[in-house]
Design a protein around this motif. Sequence first.
Motif, mmCIF file in Angstrom:
data_model
loop_
_atom_site.group_PDB
_atom_site.id
_atom_site.type_symbol
_atom_site.label_atom_id
_atom_site.label_comp_id
_atom_site.label_asym_id
_atom_site.label_seq_id
_atom_site.Cartn_x
_atom_site.Cartn_y
_atom_site.Cartn_z
ATOM 1 N N GLU A 1 -27.621 58.641 34.197
ATOM 2 C CA GLU A 1 -28.574 59.135 35.286
ATOM 3 C C GLU A 1 -28.056 60.476 35.749
ATOM 4 N N ILE A 2 -26.547 60.318 35.771
ATOM 5 C CA ILE A 2 -26.057 61.587 36.269
ATOM 6 C C ILE A 2 -26.177 62.908 35.154
ATOM 7 N N ALA A 3 -25.786 62.330 33.907
ATOM 8 C CA ALA A 3 -26.188 63.226 32.669
ATOM 9 C C ALA A 3 -27.472 63.774 32.731
ATOM 10 N N ARG B 1 -8.950 59.618 40.549
ATOM 11 C CA ARG B 1 -8.529 58.322 41.135
ATOM 12 C C ARG B 1 -9.677 57.150 41.579
ATOM 13 N N ALA B 2 -11.003 57.806 41.882
ATOM 14 C CA ALA B 2 -12.032 56.793 41.912
ATOM 15 C C ALA B 2 -12.614 56.352 40.685
ATOM 16 N N LEU B 3 -12.599 57.155 39.597
ATOM 17 C CA LEU B 3 -13.227 56.557 38.454
ATOM 18 C C LEU B 3 -12.681 56.130 37.298
ATOM 19 N N THR B 4 -11.037 56.020 37.690
ATOM 20 C CA THR B 4 -10.311 55.532 36.523
ATOM 21 C C THR B 4 -9.763 54.234 36.952
ATOM 22 N N GLY B 5 -9.107 53.498 36.171
ATOM 23 C CA GLY B 5 -7.936 52.310 36.572
ATOM 24 C C GLY B 5 -8.846 51.065 36.609
ATOM 25 N N PRO B 6 -8.267 49.847 36.828
ATOM 26 C CA PRO B 6 -8.818 48.537 36.667
ATOM 27 C C PRO B 6 -9.828 48.723 37.939
ATOM 28 N N ASP B 7 -9.747 49.358 39.208
ATOM 29 C CA ASP B 7 -10.710 49.033 40.368
ATOM 30 C C ASP B 7 -11.671 50.393 40.170
ATOM 31 N N ARG B 8 -12.124 50.969 39.113
ATOM 32 C CA ARG B 8 -12.705 52.134 39.124
ATOM 33 C C ARG B 8 -14.153 51.710 39.530
ATOM 34 N N LEU B 9 -14.723 52.898 40.144
ATOM 35 C CA LEU B 9 -16.270 52.584 40.473
ATOM 36 C C LEU B 9 -16.945 52.781 39.197
ATOM 37 N N ARG B 10 -17.891 51.958 39.113
ATOM 38 C CA ARG B 10 -18.717 52.224 37.700
ATOM 39 C C ARG B 10 -20.108 52.764 38.160
ATOM 40 N N LEU B 11 -20.198 54.120 37.679
ATOM 41 C CA LEU B 11 -21.243 55.023 38.027
ATOM 42 C C LEU B 11 -22.278 55.014 36.759
ATOM 43 N N PRO B 12 -23.482 55.008 37.195
ATOM 44 C CA PRO B 12 -24.566 55.256 36.383
ATOM 45 C C PRO B 12 -24.625 56.578 35.597
ATOM 46 N N ARG C 1 -23.876 48.235 55.924
ATOM 47 C CA ARG C 1 -24.586 47.166 56.085
ATOM 48 C C ARG C 1 -24.638 46.180 54.641
ATOM 49 N N ALA C 2 -24.447 46.852 53.679
ATOM 50 C CA ALA C 2 -24.529 45.726 52.596
ATOM 51 C C ALA C 2 -22.821 45.122 52.620
ATOM 52 N N GLU C 3 -22.033 45.727 53.027
ATOM 53 C CA GLU C 3 -20.886 44.828 53.043
ATOM 54 C C GLU C 3 -20.835 43.771 54.088
ATOM 55 N N GLU C 4 -21.586 44.211 55.296
ATOM 56 C CA GLU C 4 -21.655 43.521 56.362
ATOM 57 C C GLU C 4 -22.358 42.203 56.214
ATOM 58 N N HIS C 5 -23.381 42.167 55.355
ATOM 59 C CA HIS C 5 -24.344 40.891 54.860
ATOM 60 C C HIS C 5 -24.106 40.487 53.538
ATOM 61 N N HIS C 6 -23.460 41.215 52.487
ATOM 62 C CA HIS C 6 -23.382 40.732 51.297
ATOM 63 C C HIS C 6 -21.831 40.843 50.564
ATOM 64 N N GLY C 7 -21.031 41.478 51.555
ATOM 65 C CA GLY C 7 -19.458 41.492 50.966
ATOM 66 C C GLY C 7 -19.234 42.844 50.112
ATOM 67 N N VAL C 8 -17.941 43.001 49.756
ATOM 68 C CA VAL C 8 -17.476 44.374 49.345
ATOM 69 C C VAL C 8 -18.155 44.797 47.889
ATOM 70 N N ALA C 9 -18.241 43.650 47.274
ATOM 71 C CA ALA C 9 -18.653 43.824 45.812
ATOM 72 C C ALA C 9 -20.036 44.533 46.055
ATOM 73 N N GLU C 10 -20.930 44.171 46.584
ATOM 74 C CA GLU C 10 -22.226 44.772 46.890
ATOM 75 C C GLU C 10 -22.284 46.066 47.615
ATOM 76 N N ALA C 11 -21.301 46.205 48.484
ATOM 77 C CA ALA C 11 -21.079 47.549 49.161
ATOM 78 C C ALA C 11 -20.770 48.769 48.113
ATOM 79 N N GLU C 12 -19.865 48.248 46.933
ATOM 80 C CA GLU C 12 -19.712 49.119 46.114
ATOM 81 C C GLU C 12 -20.688 49.509 45.159
ATOM 82 N N ARG C 13 -21.566 48.445 44.715
ATOM 83 C CA ARG C 13 -22.857 48.731 43.970
ATOM 84 C C ARG C 13 -23.563 49.692 44.898
#
Length: 484
Positions: free
Chosen positions: A413-415, A399-410, A268-280
Amino acid sequence: MAVIAAFVLNAGLNFVLGLVIAKLLGPADFGRFALATAGAIVLNTVLFEWLRLSATRFYSARVRANEPWIRHGLDRAYTALGLVLLAAALLCAGFGVEAGPESRGALLAGTALAALGIGVFDYHAALARARFDGGLYFSLVAVKNAVAFTLMAATAWYLPQPAYVLVAFAISQCATVLLLRGPLRDADAPVHRVRLHETWRLFMVYGLPLIAANAAYQVMPFFNRATIAAQAGFAEAGYFALAADVTLRSLSTLGTALDLLLFQLAVRAEEHHGVAEAERQVARNVATVVALLLPCAVGFWAVLPALQALVVPEAYRGPFATYAMLLIPGLFCLAMMNFALNPVFQIRRRTMPVIAAAVLGLAVNGAGLLVLPAYFGPAGIAVAQTAGLAAAFVALALRALTGPDRLRLPWREIASVGVACLVMGLALAPLRSLPPVTALALGVPLGVALYGALVWCFDIAGLRSVVEDRFRKRHPAPAESSTA
């Protein structure tokens, strides 16, 4: 909330039903039933999962009203594949008629029908979730569980053969959809042939890589159960299967319930606000999933001895706890991949890394099957499965958490989740040696209270803020009256 409540109800009743079937069939026949069930899940994954995933990704209330060809494409693809599977089941049943219900042909027919039932029910449940129709989803789950529990338990009691129980399972799934077919329908609309072909192409590009990965993760326990059956007999396979099923449900029940809601929020976030908001949104979802699943794993470890003594049928005790202890780390990794990491690639529509990780996990599991049983016996197969799932998790996380397009996690909070779970685990560890009733009576409320207090005090993963915000929306403060 209705979606989450429905899934918790579903998982709880399935857990009880699994124990009932295990007791009524006995270890050997339950081993055959579990092997056939694993085969049905693989078959469903290969044939139908790409369509179910496409339904959750591309179908919604807006699409239902404005793009009817999406539902047309889903319905026709399901119908075609379902008829093929039904024909295969009837063919297998024909070969097994003379040999009886214990024959291989009868078991294969039951497996195919069970796969068909899973596919039919999961598809319609996915449609209800994608429309955010919690009431309809709850009705589907409630009716299905009532019918399945009645039919399967009665069949296992009166006709204690795995093939008959599989047929009862299939009937319960299809009967539920038939009973609720009215609210599941979409409005009539003309069929656009050109749109259908475009839709099927979209579904295949999106879904086939994901089902290849899912099939690998389903093939893994299937091969492992078959290997145990070949090396140590069907009874040992039954011990392994019950431990794996109970452990997986304990670790993934809440995760699956969350995924039903959280992934749709990202869509729903992607549908209304775009891919960047969906990834957040996906990054926030990851923290939430870890905050709720890691304590489940620690809590299950803490109460495992009591659970075995009080709940598990007597014939399975001993091997159950051994296998469960070995499987916990790997099944936790599987839950993290399914509910935390896979959505990253689903939102990006780049699902090849999911396949690569699954293939790596399958290879590590296969290597373990060749080496470990010689040193550890059947327990080595559980170690091989855990090693394979852990290898896949590490590869996908990198693959998800490294590289230029990595997902930026909190990460903070996880620690915090890790520290809170460590505190809870240390507090619960002494209870493992207590009598089972005392351990369970003290362990569950103490673990919930301790972890809940830490989450509330430090707002771990923002869970306290979510609860407070929901409470404020339901109980708004009265407006202050203005004075003249």
